[in-house]
Design a protein around this motif. Structure first.
Motif, PDB file in Angstrom:
ATOM      1  N   LEU A   6       0.829  -1.208   0.000  1.00 46.27           N
ATOM      2  CA  LEU A   6       0.000   0.000   0.000  1.00 46.27           C
ATOM      3  C   LEU A   6       0.861   1.255   0.000  1.00 46.27           C
ATOM      4  O   LEU A   6       0.575   2.231  -0.704  1.00 46.27           O
ATOM      5  CB  LEU A   6      -0.928   0.002   1.217  1.00 46.27           C
ATOM      6  CG  LEU A   6      -2.103  -0.966   1.188  1.00 46.27           C
ATOM      7  CD1 LEU A   6      -2.796  -0.989   2.543  1.00 46.27           C
ATOM      8  CD2 LEU A   6      -3.098  -0.572   0.097  1.00 46.27           C
ATOM      9  N   CYS A   7       1.914   1.207   0.792  1.00 46.81           N
ATOM     10  CA  CYS A   7       2.832   2.352   0.837  1.00 46.81           C
ATOM     11  C   CYS A   7       3.498   2.547  -0.525  1.00 46.81           C
ATOM     12  O   CYS A   7       3.626   3.678  -1.007  1.00 46.81           O
ATOM     13  CB  CYS A   7       3.875   2.134   1.924  1.00 46.81           C
ATOM     14  SG  CYS A   7       5.020   3.510   2.108  1.00 46.81           S
ATOM     15  N   GLN A   8       3.912   1.453  -1.169  1.00 45.58           N
ATOM     16  CA  GLN A   8       4.491   1.549  -2.506  1.00 45.58           C
ATOM     17  C   GLN A   8       3.502   2.190  -3.470  1.00 45.58           C
ATOM     18  O   GLN A   8       3.864   3.059  -4.273  1.00 45.58           O
ATOM     19  CB  GLN A   8       4.866   0.158  -3.019  1.00 45.58           C
ATOM     20  CG  GLN A   8       5.998  -0.518  -2.275  1.00 45.58           C
ATOM     21  CD  GLN A   8       6.205  -1.946  -2.766  1.00 45.58           C
ATOM     22  OE1 GLN A   8       5.588  -2.377  -3.742  1.00 45.58           O
ATOM     23  NE2 GLN A   8       7.064  -2.674  -2.084  1.00 45.58           N
ATOM     24  N   PHE A   9       2.262   1.752  -3.381  1.00 44.11           N
ATOM     25  CA  PHE A   9       1.217   2.283  -4.265  1.00 44.11           C
ATOM     26  C   PHE A   9       1.092   3.788  -4.075  1.00 44.11           C
ATOM     27  O   PHE A   9       1.072   4.557  -5.046  1.00 44.11           O
ATOM     28  CB  PHE A   9      -0.115   1.594  -3.937  1.00 44.11           C
ATOM     29  CG  PHE A   9      -1.213   1.894  -4.919  1.00 44.11           C
ATOM     30  CD1 PHE A   9      -1.642   0.925  -5.807  1.00 44.11           C
ATOM     31  CD2 PHE A   9      -1.829   3.132  -4.957  1.00 44.11           C
ATOM     32  CE1 PHE A   9      -2.654   1.185  -6.720  1.00 44.11           C
ATOM     33  CE2 PHE A   9      -2.841   3.411  -5.857  1.00 44.11           C
ATOM     34  CZ  PHE A   9      -3.258   2.436  -6.747  1.00 44.11           C
ATOM     35  N   VAL A  10       1.016   4.217  -2.827  1.00 37.35           N
ATOM     36  CA  VAL A  10       0.841   5.647  -2.547  1.00 37.35           C
ATOM     37  C   VAL A  10       2.044   6.451  -3.030  1.00 37.35           C
ATOM     38  O   VAL A  10       1.896   7.504  -3.666  1.00 37.35           O
ATOM     39  CB  VAL A  10       0.613   5.868  -1.044  1.00 37.35           C
ATOM     40  CG1 VAL A  10       0.642   7.350  -0.706  1.00 37.35           C
ATOM     41  CG2 VAL A  10      -0.722   5.271  -0.619  1.00 37.35           C
ATOM     42  N   MET A  11       3.250   5.963  -2.732  1.00 37.55           N
ATOM     43  CA  MET A  11       4.451   6.713  -3.114  1.00 37.55           C
ATOM     44  C   MET A  11       4.566   6.813  -4.634  1.00 37.55           C
ATOM     45  O   MET A  11       4.941   7.860  -5.174  1.00 37.55           O
ATOM     46  CB  MET A  11       5.691   6.040  -2.536  1.00 37.55           C
ATOM     47  CG  MET A  11       5.699   5.955  -1.022  1.00 37.55           C
ATOM     48  SD  MET A  11       5.672   7.568  -0.217  1.00 37.55           S
ATOM     49  CE  MET A  11       7.404   7.938  -0.176  1.00 37.55           C
ATOM     50  N   THR A  12       4.241   5.739  -5.342  1.00 32.78           N
ATOM     51  CA  THR A  12       4.282   5.773  -6.802  1.00 32.78           C
ATOM     52  C   THR A  12       3.221   6.721  -7.353  1.00 32.78           C
ATOM     53  O   THR A  12       3.472   7.470  -8.300  1.00 32.78           O
ATOM     54  CB  THR A  12       4.067   4.363  -7.375  1.00 32.78           C
ATOM     55  OG1 THR A  12       5.039   3.474  -6.812  1.00 32.78           O
ATOM     56  CG2 THR A  12       4.184   4.353  -8.883  1.00 32.78           C
ATOM     57  N   THR A  13       2.053   6.687  -6.761  1.00 31.83           N
ATOM     58  CA  THR A  13       0.985   7.585  -7.194  1.00 31.83           C
ATOM     59  C   THR A  13       1.374   9.040  -6.979  1.00 31.83           C
ATOM     60  O   THR A  13       1.116   9.906  -7.819  1.00 31.83           O
ATOM     61  CB  THR A  13      -0.318   7.267  -6.434  1.00 31.83           C
ATOM     62  OG1 THR A  13      -0.646   5.887  -6.609  1.00 31.83           O
ATOM     63  CG2 THR A  13      -1.465   8.116  -6.945  1.00 31.83           C
ATOM     64  N   LEU A  14       2.014   9.302  -5.854  1.00 33.62           N
ATOM     65  CA  LEU A  14       2.460  10.672  -5.583  1.00 33.62           C
ATOM     66  C   LEU A  14       3.509  11.108  -6.601  1.00 33.62           C
ATOM     67  O   LEU A  14       3.559  12.295  -6.962  1.00 33.62           O
ATOM     68  CB  LEU A  14       3.026  10.763  -4.163  1.00 33.62           C
ATOM     69  CG  LEU A  14       1.988  10.683  -3.029  1.00 33.62           C
ATOM     70  CD1 LEU A  14       2.679  10.569  -1.686  1.00 33.62           C
ATOM     71  CD2 LEU A  14       1.089  11.914  -3.058  1.00 33.62           C
TER      72      LEU A  14
END
Length: 950
Positions: free
Chosen positions: A464-472
Motif C-alpha cells: 500500500l505504501c508503494q502504491f501511494v508513493m508511486t501515485t504521488l
C-alpha cells in the motif's frame, strides 16, 4: 504510427506471431576455416526451420478487440505486415512470408479479457497442490480455427525434431570460439555468430558439453553482445544485427540461459537494449527517414514493427519460467523509468511491452516460494496511472495489462498468505468479487480509481505504501494534467478504502508536502489535502501526521497553510484532531523555563492559527475553547521576550537567510489568541482587549497577569457560561506545568472566583489551594491568593473557611510588597467585626506601625482598618485597647494635616472614631482642612484640648 498493438495486427488465441525485421541470409557464409561454412549453413537451416513454415495465401481475418469491444475487420493485401496478418488467420504459430521469418510469442488469448474467477472452490483445490494456481475463468476460451499451443510444448517439439549431431555441435562451438578470439567486422560475421549461438542453444537440454561451454562463456557472450549493440546503435533501426540480438537472447532464455539477469554487465546490457528500442524516434519521424535512407523492400513501419516485436518476445522469454518472479522484478526495474517517461511514444512502447510481459506471465505462472518480487504495489500504481493516461493507446494497453496483473496478484497472494489467515483471504476475494460485479474488468480503462478499489483488498501494508508513493510521483507530471487527476483519484480512493493498514506514513506525508507546490489544479490539490485529512482523522495516524506537519519552517508557506486551513474532516473526528494538536503545545509547557523553547510549541501555535483562520474545525473550536484559550495564554507567557534564536530549532530546518528577525514566538501566540476569540464570536471581549490595550499588557513581562485579568473579567462580564467552563477546566490545571504555566492559570482562575458559580467549588479546590499559595515563595502567588480570598469573601458560604486563615493574613501586613499589604487589609476589613479582642489588639499594634509608612495607600488603609477595629471592640473589652487608642491620637492629629488629601481625610475620620470611643467631643478646629501654619490660634486651641484631656 504508434507501437504495434495486439488489437490491430496479431491478436491470436493461444499464441502471438511477432516478425523480426531480419531477412535471413541465404547461402553466404563467412570466409573462415573450411569447416565453418557447412556448420554455418546448418545453423542457418536450423534457425530457418525453427522460425518458418509454408507460405499460405492471404485471407480476411476477424478479431476480438479488448479495448473497444468491437470486431475488427482487417483486409489482406498491402505490405508484408498485412500479408502476415492474413496468414495468421488460418495457420499455426510458425510461418514464413515473403522471406521474412516470424517468431512465436506465446501469450494468452485476447479473448480472456472477461471477468476474473474468484470462486473460493478453486482456491480450495489449489491447497492440495500449491503449484496448481489456475483460476477457472482465466482459462483461455477456445476459438474455432485457432490452435492452442503453449510455449513449453512448442519448445519441446522443436528440441525433439532438431537434435544436433555431435560433429555439428563441436563445429558450432569451435566457430563461436573463433569469434571470441577475433573481431566481428562485417554484418555477415555478426549474424553468423548470433545465429550459431541460437542454433547451439537447441542442444542445451540434452548435451552437457553445450551447457558447459555456454555457461563458462556467458561473460564473453555478454561482452560481445554489448559490443555489437553499441556498434549498431547509430543505425540500429536499419540493422538486422540489432534485431538478431533480441532473437538470440530469447532463444537462450527459453533454455534457462539468461544473458540479461544477474551480474552488473548483464544488467547493463539489458539497459542498453531497452534504451535502444524505447528511445527510437516516433514512427512518424522514422517514416520521414524512409525518403532519405531507403530501407529496401520493406517499409519503415514494417522494420519498426519487427524490431519492436522481437524486443517484446525477448522480454517475454524471461518470464516464461519465472517461479520466484525475480525476472519480473528485473524487467520492472528496467521499464520503470520508461513507463513514467514524459515523452508519449516512449511511454507507449514501455506500456505495450509491460502489458505483453504480464500477459505472458499470467499464462505461464507457476509460483514457488520464496518470491523475489517485492514491488507489487509499485507496479499496480504504475499500471493504474497509465490507465488514465491522456494518450488513448497507452490507456488501452495499460487496462489490458492490469487485467493480467490482477490474475497474477490473485495467485501470488494465495501462495504467500499464511494458512492461519485463510479467512482473511476469503474475505478479500469476496470483496474483490463484489467490486468486479460492479465494475467490469474492461472499465479499468480511463477509470483508475476502480483499480485502486479492486487491488486494495489484496495489498499488504508495505505494498500500500508503494502504491501511494508511486501515485504521488505521478503528481510530478506537469505536462499532462490528466495524469495528475488520475493520481489524485487513485490516492484518495486507496486511502479511503485501506483504512488503517498503512506504514511509513511520515514518508508519505513528506512526499505530499513536497508535491503540493507543483500541483496547480484546484481539484487535485483538494484531493491531496483530503488524503491528508483521511490520514489525520484516523486515531492511529493522527499524531504521526501532526508531528510531520509541524516539522516545517514557520510561518508556514502558502501551501502548508492551505493544507491546515482546508482540512476536510468528518465532524466526529474534528475534536480529536484539534485536541491532539493542542496537546502537542501543552506538553511543551512542562519543560523548565530556563531551557530553550521547543520548536514544537511555536509550530503548533502557528498551526492552530491556520486552523482557526480556515474555520473548518469550527465545532471542535467551540467545544475546546476553554483549553485552547488557556493554552494560548500560557504560550504567550512563555514567549515574552523571546526571539527565534531562543527556540530549539531542528538543524537544517532554516537557512540564515530564511530566519527573519521580525518573526518571534510571541507574534504567533498573539495572532492565534486573537483569531480564536473572533472565530468563537467573542467580539465584545475582543473589543475590550483592544480598548484597554489588553494585548500590549499580555505581551509585557510586568503586565502579563494584568492582561490575563482583563480578559478573564471581560469573559466573566460578557460570556459567563464560557467563563464558568474555564473555571472548572482550571481546577486540575493549577498545579501542573512550570511556574509560568501555573501563574497564568492562577491569574485567570482567581478572577473567575468572582462568579456566583465559585461558591459551588469544594473548599479543597478553592480555599485550601489559596492557603497553599499564601505560603508560596513567589510573591505573585501570595498576591493572587489574597486577591482570590478577597473575591470569595463575597460568597457567604466561603467566609467561615476564610476566617480560619486570618492569622496568616495578619502576618502579611508586615510584607514589603504593597499589593500584598493592601489586599490583606481589604480582607481583614471584611472580618474585623468577628475578631476577638486578642486578635484585634495584635492587629492594631501592627497597624499603628504602618501609620508612618511612606506608601500613601498603605498609610491610608492601615488607618482605615485601625478605625474599623476600634468600632468593632465590644464594650466589655474597651479597657484593654484604650491605651492604644490614646497613643494613636497625636499621630492621627498630625496625619490629618498630611499633604495627601486622602490620607488627611482618613486621619480626621479615624480621629473622630477615637474621640467617640473615648467619649470626647473634639473642637471644630480639628476638622479644619486649611493648613495650621496659616491659623496658629486654631492650633493652640487644639493643643490645649488634648493637654486638658490627657
Amino acid at each position: 504510427m504508434p507501437p504495434p498493438h495486439r488489437g490491430r495486427g496479431s491478436r491470436l488465441a493461444g499464441s502471438r506471431v511477432a516478425s523480426t525485421s531480419l531477412p535471413r541470409a541465404t547461402a553466404h557464409s563467412p570466409r573462415r576455416a573450411g569447416r565453418g561454412a557447412p556448420l554455418w549453413s546448418h545453423a542457418q537451416r536450423l534457425t530457418r526451420r525453427r522460425h518458418s513454415s509454408e507460405q499460405v495465401p492471404p485471407g480476411p481475418e476477424t478479431q476480438a478487440d479488448f479495448r473497444s469491444g468491437k470486431w475488427l475487420q482487417e483486409s489482406a493485401g498491402g505490405d508484408a505486415r498485412d500479408s502476415r496478418r492474413s496468414a495468421r488467420a488460418g495457420m499455426g504459430s510458425r510461418h514464413r512470408i515473403c522471406s521474412w521469418e516470424e517468431l512465436v510469442i506465446p501469450c494468452a488469448s485476447d479473448n480472456d479479457s472477461g471477468s476474473v474467477d474468484l470462486q473460493l472452490s478453486n482456491l480450495e483445490d489449489v491447497k492440495k497442490d500449491p503449484t496448481n494456481l489456475e483460476l477457472t475463468d482465466l482459462e483461455i476460451s477456445d476459438i474455432a480455427g485457432l490452435p492452442q499451443e503453449s510455449l513449453t510444448d512448442s519448445s519441446r517439439h522443436l528440441t525433439q525434431q532438431d537434435t544436433l549431431s555431435e560433429a555439428i555441435v563441436k563445429g558450432l562451438i569451435q566457430s563461436i570460439q573463433e569469434f571470441f578470439n577475433g573481431n566481428l567486422q562485417s554484418e555477415l560475421e555478426k549474424l553468423t555468430f548470433l545465429r550459431s549461438l541460437s542454433s547451439l542453444s537447441q542442444a542445451l537440454p540434452y548435451d552437457e558439453t553445450v551447457g558447459s561451454f555456454i555457461h563458462s562463456h556467458i561473460a564473453d557472450i555478454v561482452h560481445v553482445l554489448n559490443m555489437l549493440v553499441e556498434e549498431e546503435l547509430p543505425h540500429s533501426f536499419f540493422s538486422p544485427v540489432h534485431q538478431e540480438v533480441f532473437v538470440t537472447i530469447a532463444d537462450l532464455s527459453y533454455q534457462d540461459v539468461h544473458l540479461l539477469l544477474g551480474s552488473e554487465d548483464r544488467v547493463d546490457l539489458f539497459s542498453l537494449l531497452t534504451k535502444s528500442v524505447i528511445t527510437l524516434p516516433p514512427v512518424k519521424t522514422l517514416t520521414q527517414l524512409e525518403k532519405i535512407l531507403p530501407s529496401g523492400s520493406c517499409s519503415t513501419e514494417s522494420l519498426y514493427r519487427h524490431m519492436f516485436q522481437a524486443f517484446c518476445e525477448m522480454l517475454q522469454s524471461l518470464v516464461v519460467k519465472d517461479p520466484h518472479l525475480e525476472n519480473l522484478d528485473t524487467i520492472l526495474k528496467q521499464m520503470d523509468p520508461w513507463l513514467q517517461s514524459t515523452k508519449d511514444h516512449e511511454r507507449e512502447r514501455a506500456t505495450v511491452s509491460m502489458a505483453q510481459v504480464l500477459k505472458c506471465l499470467s499464462r505461464h505462472l507457476s509460483l514457488k516460494l520464496p518470491l523475489r518480487f517485492q514491488r507489487l504495489g509499485h507496479l499496480v500504481a504504475l499500471m493504474a496511472l497509465l490507465c488514465g493516461d491522456p494518450v488513448k493507446e497507452v490507456a488501452e494497453e495499460a487496462a489490458e495489462g492490469t487485467h493480467y496483473l490482477l490474475h497474477i496478484t490473485l495467485r501470488l497472494k494465495y501462495v504467500t498468505h499464511d494458512k492461519k489467515n485463510h479467512p482473511s483471504l476469503r474475505k478479500a476475494i469476496k470483496k474483490c468479487r463484489e467490486l468486479l460485479g460492479l465494475y467490469n474488468i474492461k472499465q479499468f480503462y480511463r477509470c483508475p480509481f476502480k483499480i485502486a478499489q479492486v487491488f486494495e483488498v489484496f495489498l499488504n501494508s508495505n505494498e500500500l505504501c508503494q502504491f501511494v508513493m508511486t501515485t504521488l510521483d505521478g503528481l510530478k507530471t506537469l505536462k499532462h494534467p490528466y495524469t495528475q487527476n488520475s493520481a489524485g483519484e487513485l490516492l484518495i480512493t486507496l486511502v479511503k478504502n485501506a483504512e488503517s493498514r498503512f506504514e511509513k506514513v511520515p514518508e508519505i506525508m513528506g512526499v505530499i508536502c513536497a508535491r503540493l507546490s507543483i500541483i496547480s489544479q484546484p481539484r487535485v490539490r483538494q484531493q491531496i489535502i483530503n488524503t491528508v485529512s483521511l490520514f489525520i482523522s484516523r486515531p492511529k495516524y493522527t499524531d504521526i501526521v501532526i508531528n510531520h506537519l509541524l516539522c516545517h519552517p514557520v510561518p508556514y508557506d502558502r501551501h502548508l497553510a492551505e493544507l491546515w486551513r482546508t482540512l476536510d474532516v468528518a465532524l466526529p473526528s474534528t475534536t480529536w484532531i484539534l485536541w491532539r494538536l493542542l496537546r502537542k503545545l501543552q506538553k511543551c509547557h512542562n519543560a523548565p523555563t530556563h531551557e530553550k523553547m521547543a520548536y514544537m510549541a511555536v509550530a503548533a501555535t502557528d498551526a492552530l492559527y491556520e486552523v482557526f483562520v480556515g474555520n473548518r474545525l469550527r465545532a471542535a473550536t467551540f467545544r475546546l475553547f476553554p483549553q485552547l484559550l488557556m493554552t494560548l495564554l500560557i504560550q504567550i507567557h512563555h514567549s515574552i521576550g523571546l526571539t527565534m534564536s531562543d527556540v530549539a530549532i531542528p538543524s537544517g530546518l532554516y537557512t540564515e537567510q530564511e530566519m527573519s528577525s521580525e518573526v518571534t514566538p510571541l507574534c504567533f501566540a498573539i495572532q492565534a489568541t486573537k483569531t480564536l476569540l473572533l472565530r468563537t464570536m467573542c467580539l465584545q471581549e475582543f473589543d475590550i482587549m483592544e480598548k484597554h490595550k489588553g494585548w500590549a499588557l499580555l505581551e509585557g513581562k510586568d503586565g502579563h497577569l494584568q492582561g490575563v485579568s482583563l480578559l478573564a473579567n471581560a469573559l466573566l462580564e460578557r460570556n459567563h457560561l464560557l467563563a464558568n467552563k474555564i473555571m472548572y477546566l482550571l481546577v486540575p490545571l493549577l498545579n501542573r506545568g512550570n511556574d509560568k504555566h501555573k501563574l497564568t492559570s492562577a491569574g485567570f482562575f482567581v478572577e473567575l472566583l468572582q462568579s456566583p458559580v465559585a461558591r459551588r467549588l469544594p473548599s479543597i479546590y478553592s480555599i485550601v489551594r489559596l492557603q497553599d499559595w499564601l505560603h508560596h515563595g513567589n510573591r505573585v502567588f501570595k498576591t493572587l491568593a489574597l486577591k482570590g480570598l478577597h473575591y470569595l469573601t463575597r460568597h457567604q458560604e466561603m467566609r467561615e473557611g476564610i476566617k480560619s486563615l486570618l492569622p496568616h493574613i495578619l502576618d502579611l501586613l508586615c510584607e514589603t510588597d504593597e499589593k500584598i499589604v493592601l489586599l490583606a487589609i481589604q480582607i481583614l476589613l471584611q472580618f474585623v467585626g468577628t475578631m476577638d479582642v486578642t486578635t484585634l489588639t495584635a492587629m492594631m499594634k501592627t497597624l499603628f506601625s504602618l501609620f508612618g509608612d511612606v506608601r500613601p495607600d498603605v498609610h491610608r488603609f492601615s488607618m482605615t482598618l485601625f478605625g474599623a477595629s476600634i468600632k468593632s471592640v465590644k464594650y466589655t473589652d474597651k479597657k484593654g485597647i484604650e491605651n492604644q487608642v490614646l497613643d494613636s491620637l497625636v499621630p492621627l492629629l498630625l496625619y490629618s494635616q498630611d499633604e495627601n488629601d486622602a490620607v488627611a481625610e482618613e486621619g480626621r475620620q479615624v480621629l473622630t472614631i477615637c474621640a467617640q470611643f473615648l467619649k470626647w467631643k473634639l473642637p471644630q478646629e480639628v476638622y479644619c482642612k486649611d493648613p495650621w501654619y496659616f491659623r496658629c490660634s486654631q492650633v493652640g486651641k487644639v493643643c490645649k484640648f488634648f493637654v486638658r484631656k490627657q
